[in-house]
Design an enzyme around this catalytic site. Sequence first.
Site, PDB file in Angstrom:
ATOM      1  N   GLU A   1     -19.049  17.465   2.491  1.00 13.25           N
ATOM      2  CA  GLU A   1     -18.092  17.971   1.037  1.00 13.25           C
ATOM      3  C   GLU A   1     -18.947  18.263  -0.022  1.00 13.25           C
ATOM      4  O   GLU A   1     -19.106  19.575  -2.014  1.00 13.25           O
ATOM      5  CB  GLU A   1     -16.888  17.916   1.233  1.00 13.25           C
ATOM      6  CG  GLU A   1     -15.511  18.468   1.842  1.00 13.25           C
ATOM      7  CD  GLU A   1     -14.911  17.674   2.627  1.00 13.25           C
ATOM      8  OE1 GLU A   1     -13.700  18.413   3.224  1.00 13.25           O
ATOM      9  OE2 GLU A   1     -14.117  16.886   1.974  1.00 13.25           O
TER      10      GLU A   1
ATOM     11  N   GLY B   1       0.999  -0.936  -0.142  1.00 13.59           N
ATOM     12  CA  GLY B   1       0.047   0.011  -0.300  1.00 13.59           C
ATOM     13  C   GLY B   1       0.683   0.999   0.035  1.00 13.59           C
ATOM     14  O   GLY B   1       1.645   1.415   0.591  1.00 13.59           O
TER      15      GLY B   1
ATOM     16  N   ASP C   1      -5.333   3.135   8.257  1.00 16.85           N
ATOM     17  CA  ASP C   1      -6.523   3.089   8.943  1.00 16.85           C
ATOM     18  C   ASP C   1      -7.027   1.726   8.750  1.00 16.85           C
ATOM     19  O   ASP C   1      -7.484   1.684   9.512  1.00 16.85           O
ATOM     20  CB  ASP C   1      -7.493   3.882   7.119  1.00 16.85           C
ATOM     21  CG  ASP C   1      -7.214   5.130   7.015  1.00 16.85           C
ATOM     22  OD1 ASP C   1      -7.393   5.863   7.393  1.00 16.85           O
ATOM     23  OD2 ASP C   1      -7.936   5.087   6.350  1.00 16.85           O
TER      24      ASP C   1
ATOM     25  N   ALA D   1      -5.888  10.872   7.989  1.00 16.81           N
ATOM     26  CA  ALA D   1      -4.519  11.146   7.112  1.00 16.81           C
ATOM     27  C   ALA D   1      -2.807  11.382   7.694  1.00 16.81           C
ATOM     28  O   ALA D   1      -2.046  10.233   7.631  1.00 16.81           O
ATOM     29  CB  ALA D   1      -4.548  12.147   5.809  1.00 16.81           C
TER      30      ALA D   1
ATOM     31  N   GLY E   1      -0.131   4.294   0.191  1.00 19.59           N
ATOM     32  CA  GLY E   1      -0.955   5.508   0.537  1.00 19.59           C
ATOM     33  C   GLY E   1      -0.480   6.276   2.015  1.00 19.59           C
ATOM     34  O   GLY E   1       0.400   5.977   1.274  1.00 19.59           O
ATOM     35  N   PHE E   2      -1.346   6.764   2.555  1.00 17.38           N
ATOM     36  CA  PHE E   2       0.086   8.011   3.399  1.00 17.38           C
ATOM     37  C   PHE E   2       0.541   7.248   4.646  1.00 17.38           C
ATOM     38  O   PHE E   2       2.239   7.900   4.754  1.00 17.38           O
ATOM     39  CB  PHE E   2      -1.441   8.758   4.064  1.00 17.38           C
ATOM     40  CG  PHE E   2      -1.694   9.818   3.406  1.00 17.38           C
ATOM     41  CD1 PHE E   2      -0.953  11.036   3.122  1.00 17.38           C
ATOM     42  CD2 PHE E   2      -3.439   9.677   2.931  1.00 17.38           C
ATOM     43  CE1 PHE E   2      -1.915  11.870   2.319  1.00 17.38           C
ATOM     44  CE2 PHE E   2      -3.813  11.072   2.113  1.00 17.38           C
ATOM     45  CZ  PHE E   2      -2.873  11.932   2.149  1.00 17.38           C
ATOM     46  N   GLY E   3       0.225   5.923   5.035  1.00 22.72           N
ATOM     47  CA  GLY E   3       0.592   5.743   5.659  1.00 22.72           C
ATOM     48  C   GLY E   3       1.928   4.603   4.953  1.00 22.72           C
ATOM     49  O   GLY E   3       2.898   4.793   5.956  1.00 22.72           O
TER      50      GLY E   3
ATOM     51  N   VAL F   1      -1.601  -7.482  -3.944  1.00 18.69           N
ATOM     52  CA  VAL F   1      -1.319  -8.405  -2.642  1.00 18.69           C
ATOM     53  C   VAL F   1      -2.457  -9.127  -2.473  1.00 18.69           C
ATOM     54  O   VAL F   1      -3.576  -8.558  -2.307  1.00 18.69           O
ATOM     55  CB  VAL F   1      -1.123  -8.060  -1.632  1.00 18.69           C
ATOM     56  CG1 VAL F   1      -0.332  -8.755  -0.700  1.00 18.69           C
ATOM     57  CG2 VAL F   1       0.434  -7.517  -1.695  1.00 18.69           C
TER      58      VAL F   1
HETATM   59  C1  LIG Z   1     -13.211  11.168   0.062  1.00 12.95           C
HETATM   60  C2  LIG Z   1     -12.176  11.353   2.030  1.00 12.95           C
HETATM   61  C3  LIG Z   1     -11.765  11.568   2.537  1.00 12.95           C
HETATM   62  C4  LIG Z   1     -10.833  12.223   2.841  1.00 12.95           C
HETATM   63  N1  LIG Z   1     -10.969  13.403   3.886  1.00 12.95           N
HETATM   64  C5  LIG Z   1     -10.290  13.464   4.885  1.00 12.95           C
HETATM   65  C6  LIG Z   1      -9.510  15.061   5.162  1.00 12.95           C
HETATM   66  O1  LIG Z   1      -9.879  16.047   4.866  1.00 12.95           O
HETATM   67  N2  LIG Z   1      -8.552  15.300   6.368  1.00 12.95           N
HETATM   68  C7  LIG Z   1      -8.123  13.341   6.796  1.00 12.95           C
HETATM   69  O2  LIG Z   1      -6.981  13.361   7.271  1.00 12.95           O
HETATM   70  N3  LIG Z   1      -8.510  12.884   6.244  1.00 12.95           N
HETATM   71  C8  LIG Z   1      -9.232  12.132   5.100  1.00 12.95           C
HETATM   72  N4  LIG Z   1      -9.827  11.131   4.476  1.00 12.95           N
HETATM   73  C9  LIG Z   1      -8.874   9.607   5.008  1.00 12.95           C
HETATM   74  C10 LIG Z   1      -7.623  10.051   5.101  1.00 12.95           C
HETATM   75  O3  LIG Z   1      -7.326   9.791   3.229  1.00 12.95           O
HETATM   76  C11 LIG Z   1      -7.225   8.156   5.849  1.00 12.95           C
HETATM   77  O4  LIG Z   1      -6.951   8.414   6.450  1.00 12.95           O
HETATM   78  C12 LIG Z   1      -5.666   8.037   4.663  1.00 12.95           C
HETATM   79  O5  LIG Z   1      -5.787   7.959   2.559  1.00 12.95           O
HETATM   80  C13 LIG Z   1      -5.472   6.640   5.305  1.00 12.95           C
HETATM   81  O6  LIG Z   1      -3.736   6.224   4.629  1.00 12.95           O
HETATM   82  P1  LIG Z   1      -3.387   4.363   4.715  1.00 12.95           P
HETATM   83  O7  LIG Z   1      -2.294   5.320   3.823  1.00 12.95           O
HETATM   84  O8  LIG Z   1      -4.173   3.703   5.557  1.00 12.95           O
HETATM   85  O9  LIG Z   1      -4.615   4.188   3.056  1.00 12.95           O
HETATM   86  P2  LIG Z   1      -4.359   5.214   1.622  1.00 12.95           P
HETATM   87  O10 LIG Z   1      -4.320   6.178   1.575  1.00 12.95           O
HETATM   88  O11 LIG Z   1      -5.815   4.639   1.417  1.00 12.95           O
HETATM   89  O12 LIG Z   1      -3.822   3.718   0.664  1.00 12.95           O
HETATM   90  C14 LIG Z   1      -4.173   2.451   0.327  1.00 12.95           C
HETATM   91  C15 LIG Z   1      -3.224   1.619  -0.764  1.00 12.95           C
HETATM   92  O13 LIG Z   1      -3.268   0.739  -0.557  1.00 12.95           O
HETATM   93  C16 LIG Z   1      -3.207   0.254  -1.787  1.00 12.95           C
HETATM   94  N5  LIG Z   1      -4.112  -1.353  -1.989  1.00 12.95           N
HETATM   95  C17 LIG Z   1      -4.791  -1.280  -1.700  1.00 12.95           C
HETATM   96  N6  LIG Z   1      -5.385  -2.726  -1.230  1.00 12.95           N
HETATM   97  C18 LIG Z   1      -3.943  -3.366  -1.818  1.00 12.95           C
HETATM   98  C19 LIG Z   1      -3.434  -4.826  -1.962  1.00 12.95           C
HETATM   99  N7  LIG Z   1      -3.975  -5.963  -2.362  1.00 12.95           N
HETATM  100  N8  LIG Z   1      -2.820  -4.987  -2.882  1.00 12.95           N
HETATM  101  C20 LIG Z   1      -1.634  -3.714  -3.000  1.00 12.95           C
HETATM  102  N9  LIG Z   1      -2.195  -2.628  -2.638  1.00 12.95           N
HETATM  103  C21 LIG Z   1      -3.355  -2.078  -1.878  1.00 12.95           C
HETATM  104  C22 LIG Z   1      -4.466   1.158  -2.471  1.00 12.95           C
HETATM  105  O14 LIG Z   1      -4.109   1.086  -3.847  1.00 12.95           O
HETATM  106  C23 LIG Z   1      -3.749   2.546  -1.769  1.00 12.95           C
HETATM  107  O15 LIG Z   1      -2.343   2.842  -3.014  1.00 12.95           O
HETATM  108  C24 LIG Z   1     -10.081  10.898   3.484  1.00 12.95           C
HETATM  109  C25 LIG Z   1     -10.623   9.706   2.897  1.00 12.95           C
HETATM  110  C26 LIG Z   1     -11.699   9.880   2.024  1.00 12.95           C
HETATM  111  C27 LIG Z   1     -11.823   8.636   1.151  1.00 12.95           C
END
Ligand SMILES: Cc1cc2nc3c(=O)[nH]c(=O)nc-3n(C[C@H](O)[C@H](O)[C@H](O)COP(=O)(O)OP(=O)(O)OC[C@H]3O[C@@H](n4cnc5c(N)ncnc54)[C@H](O)[C@@H]3O)c2cc1C
Length: 438
Positions: free
Chosen positions: A178, A14, A316, A327, A16-18, A82
């Site tokens: 929003e 993944g 998340d 985030a 994303g932010f994490g 994955v």
């Molecule tokens: C519409 C929306 C608005 C938001 N607004 C805010 C805000 O204003 N402020 C705030 O703080 N937070 C906000 N959030 C929440 C914030 O975006 C999340 O908390 C944050 O993105 C979580 O980060 P993460 O790294 O856990 O997961 P994510 O950012 O969701 O990243 C997960 C990654 O894993 C990858 N992935 C998933 N499954 C698989 C797999 N099986 N194999 C390989 N890769 C995979 C995906 O492609 C993705 O790139 C918002 C979320 C959404 C959906």
Amino acid sequence: MDDHIRPQRVVIVGGGFGGLAAARVFRNRPVDVTIVDSAGHHVFQPLLYQCATGVLSEGQIAVPLRTVLKRRENVDCVLATVTDFDVEQKCVRALRPNGSGLQIPYDYLIMATGVGQSYAGRDEFARYAPGMKTIGDALTIRRKVLSAFEIADSATDPGQRDRWLTFVVVGGGPSGVELAGQIRELATTTLRDDFQHIAPEDAQVLLFEQTEAVLTSFGRKFSARATMSLRKLGVDLRLRAAVTDVDEHGVEVRGQDGTCSRFEAGTVLWAAGIRSSTVADALAKAAGAEQDMAGRIKVTPHCTIPGHPEIFVVGDLMALDQLPSIAEVAKQSGRYAGLCIRDRVEHRKRQRKPFEYNHLGMAAYLARGRAIVSFGPITLSGFLGWLAWLLLHITFLAGIRNRFGTILSWLVTFSRGSRRERITPVSASMAQRSGGTA
Ligand SMILES: Cc1cc2nc3c(=O)[nH]c(=O)nc-3n(C[C@H](O)[C@H](O)[C@H](O)COP(=O)(O)OP(=O)(O)OC[C@H]3O[C@@H](n4cnc5c(N)ncnc54)[C@H](O)[C@@H]3O)c2cc1C
């Protein structure tokens, strides 16, 4: 190669932010990092709704992971999904876009796959009411919303026209608020003079929230301000109203007194609830981990799976101390996992303290000139809140080019009301019906 000599392998699932925060910790360290992502790009989810409503392009809110990590020589990016884990052999199994399999071995695993949309056990709603978690979702929403105005314009039956000019948003959290606000703004500014047979500003936007308030995480005072702002914008806010059914013609809603009502709508959008994906279930099963009601994986105070100090779960997907899915939690927990691994790889004796989340604040955009931002003891709303919101989001957006591009798009949208991103791909079903290829 001897285990003591070869660099330790860290696999991050993944980007994303994490995942990205974790990868950044290993710069110039003796570890081989592989970051596997099914999309291959990092999405700035907080601005998805602006992509969905035509303010920003997908390229402005998403960056290829290869670009973000290009200067990290010890980081390898893999485009694959994955699907499974072998925790005994320490390897993850993945599928490449062409369907072929891949096995990636690890010494340390960081799981950061985030969460998906939950439909409270009614997954069939997804067909009619897209959620908003990915770039694909945002583009689907953009197509649905813009097409609804087009269909309304060519409708000859007044009932049909009204239905296509009715938009339902389910869920009064930041995303729902929003989206609802932006659809009204789109109708009253951008599209106002564009149609011959309809008045776009007549569009009705219904926002259903099952609790007694919107934006409850911001506290009572700001929730009340958000309610006022939404109503001023013309959003028809229905509180204590739970959507119980969705079909292609609208929704059924149960009110507080238990009575059910039907609302006809051409567009229904879902912004309520989260649920982890099947890959989280696969990891929980393989590692014997517990999951919470939303399928998130329960971790130790060090963000690891009990009994597996080599497997970290962050962002998340991590269930720890009821931390919110935002985030900043993802970034801080991702960085923390990276630092724990770095300590171990570098044989530091001192064990890092349990993960402690440092809450920096929250933000929600309501409309042009109106937003709520809270950080520390300070909460700003109205115009000041809006300025703080703009600054905050520009600061956190990945990539200098995206920052400049976004500022330009905002200047155009905020000064003239126009939106540049109004082109949408033809849907697969439409292309089939017209004999083209989708
Ligand atoms: C519409 C929306 C608005 C938001 N607004 C805010 C805000 O204003 N402020 C705030 O703080 N937070 C906000 N959030 C929440 C914030 O975006 C999340 O908390 C944050 O993105 C979580 O980060 P993460 O790294 O856990 O997961 P994510 O950012 O969701 O990243 C997960 C990654 O894993 C990858 N992935 C998933 N499954 C698989 C797999 N099986 N194999 C390989 N890769 C995979 C995906 O492609 C993705 O790139 C918002 C979320 C959404 C959906």
